[in-house]
Write an enzyme that holds these catalytic residues in place. Structure first.
Site, mmCIF file in Angstrom:
data_model
loop_
_atom_site.group_PDB
_atom_site.id
_atom_site.type_symbol
_atom_site.label_atom_id
_atom_site.label_comp_id
_atom_site.label_asym_id
_atom_site.label_seq_id
_atom_site.Cartn_x
_atom_site.Cartn_y
_atom_site.Cartn_z
ATOM 1 N N HIS A 125 7.250 -2.575 10.174
ATOM 2 C CA HIS A 125 6.728 -3.111 9.225
ATOM 3 C C HIS A 125 8.017 -3.041 7.992
ATOM 4 C CE1 HIS A 125 3.523 -4.619 6.734
ATOM 5 N NE2 HIS A 125 3.617 -3.451 6.017
ATOM 6 N N ASP A 158 5.972 -4.750 14.320
ATOM 7 C CA ASP A 158 5.201 -4.242 13.152
ATOM 8 C C ASP A 158 4.187 -3.167 13.936
ATOM 9 O OD1 ASP A 158 3.550 -3.597 11.307
ATOM 10 O OD2 ASP A 158 4.267 -5.304 10.154
ATOM 11 N N SER A 173 3.877 -6.616 1.985
ATOM 12 C CA SER A 173 2.412 -6.203 2.592
ATOM 13 C C SER A 173 1.339 -6.859 1.920
ATOM 14 C CB SER A 173 2.616 -4.625 2.823
ATOM 15 O OG SER A 173 1.648 -4.229 3.819
ATOM 16 N N GLN A 174 0.267 -6.053 1.743
ATOM 17 C CA GLN A 174 -0.932 -6.407 1.301
ATOM 18 C C GLN A 174 -0.678 -7.183 -0.008
ATOM 19 O OE1 GLN A 174 -3.411 -3.018 0.736
ATOM 20 N NE2 GLN A 174 -2.531 -2.347 -1.341
ATOM 21 N N MET A 220 0.797 -1.195 0.150
ATOM 22 C CA MET A 220 0.039 -0.116 0.001
ATOM 23 C C MET A 220 0.839 1.220 0.026
ATOM 24 S SD MET A 220 -2.787 0.831 2.907
ATOM 25 C CE MET A 220 -1.740 1.804 3.998
#
Ligand SMILES: *[C@@H]1O[C@H](CO)[C@@H](O)[C@H](O)[C@H]1NC(C)=O
Ligand SMILES: *[C@@H]1O[C@H](CO)[C@@H](O)[C@H](O)[C@H]1NC(C)=O
Length: 294
Positions: free
Chosen positions: A276, A220, A103-104, A29
């Site tokens: 993250h 994270d 991530s996503q 993202m």
């Protein structure tokens, strides 16, 4: 003459046979395919460490700015379909590829594995992906209107159908206090996790992987709960008590094949001590490239 032709042929055949497995990467993202400080850097790192490898960094849309926007606004199901089409059309991927999602991008590439078995995905590496979804959105930087807009929509109603079909983060929003609504209305995550309508192909296709590596960041501060990166999540009707993957029904019922993957030694876990996506180059090379991309 004939001998040298024959030897020439053998050399070409050997070169083809030893070509490294191509790598497909999907950014997270707020990022894009080609930022030299993120995916551009990762692409180069893989190329430098796997001589001759073909690396495809996915761009969703026709430009990097569209690509960034689509990380927030677009139906993920459509994005996954488009990616499947791109992969099918790419002759260099025909005999298989490894996938690395950030991530996503981690859960999106898992959806690609589950929905589109052709061309075959070999190894799947999820770097900080949210496989059981998120229940909380990070604070937005003051000037980031996109982030702020998404945040407001999620507060307003993550399961409203219009929000579901247009806000990416709503599509993997998982409210443990409203599991029923989540199962019924989540257009993406509940589907790939086989929560409502059971699709056996999703499990059979995930079981085609040689390896599935899950990377979690122990500090994270972005993903809530961070255990989602290892398929853990909150207990039903509770937004504090966490259940580890092995005690979730997703795992015990083997709904998407995780237990089978684990039992056959193909499910791997890596914990990285950092925020993250804060993974060092040395760790990325030794734990990801050397073990899964060579
Ligand atoms: C899973 O549940 C059992 C029984 O409640 C518990 O003993 C075990 O520690 C749990 N596993 C993890 C990894 O939390
Ligand atoms: C996962 O597989 C390993 C190796 O086969 C096994 O020792 C472990 O108990 C399995 N974990 C679970 C939660 O089933």
């Amino acid at each position: 003459m004939q001998t040298s032709l024959f030897i020439g042929f053998l050399c070409i055949a050997a070169a083809i046979a030893s070509d490294p497995v191509p790598v497909v990467i999907w950014h997270g993202m707020g990022d894009s395919c080609c930022n030299p400080e993120s995916m551009g850097y990762i692409k180069k790192l893989i190329e430098d460490n796997v001589p001759g490898v073909y690396v495809l960094s996915l761009m969703i849309g026709d430009s990097t700015s569209a690509d960034v926007e689509h990380g927030f606004f677009m139906n993920v199901n459509t994005q996954v379909e488009e990616v499947c089409e791109t992969l099918r059309k790419d002759a260099r991927l025909a005999s298989g590829y490894n996938a690395v999602g950030f991530s996503q991008g981690g859960q999106f590439l898992r959806a690609v594995a589950q929905r589109c078995p052709d061309p075959p995905m070999r190894n799947l590496i999820s770097v900080g992906g949210q496989h059981q979804g998120i229940f909380g959105f990070p604070r937005c930087p003051a000037a980031d209107w996109i982030c702020e807009a998404v945040r407001r929509m999620l507060d307003w109603g993550a399961y409203v159908s219009f929000v579901q079909s247009s806000i990416v983060q709503a599509e993997y929003w998982h409210d443990p206090l409203n599991e029923k609504e989540y199962r019924e209305k989540s257009v993406f995550l509940a589907d790939i996790n086989n929560e409502l309508v059971y699709k056996d192909a999703y499990k059979q296709n995930l079981l085609k992987l040689n390896n599935f590596l899950l990377v979690m960041f122990t500090q994270d501060g972005m993903v809530v709960p961070r255990e989602s990166e290892w398929f853990g999540f909150y207990q039903e009707n509770n937004d504090k008590v966490l259940v580890a993957m092995e005690n979730t029904t997703l795992y015990t019922e083997d709904r998407i094949g995780l237990r089978t993957l684990n039992q056959s030694g193909r499910l791997h876990f890596l914990s990285v001590d950092g925020d993250h996506l804060q993974i060092s180059e040395a760790t990325f090379i030794s734990e990801i490239i050397n073990k899964f991309l060579k």
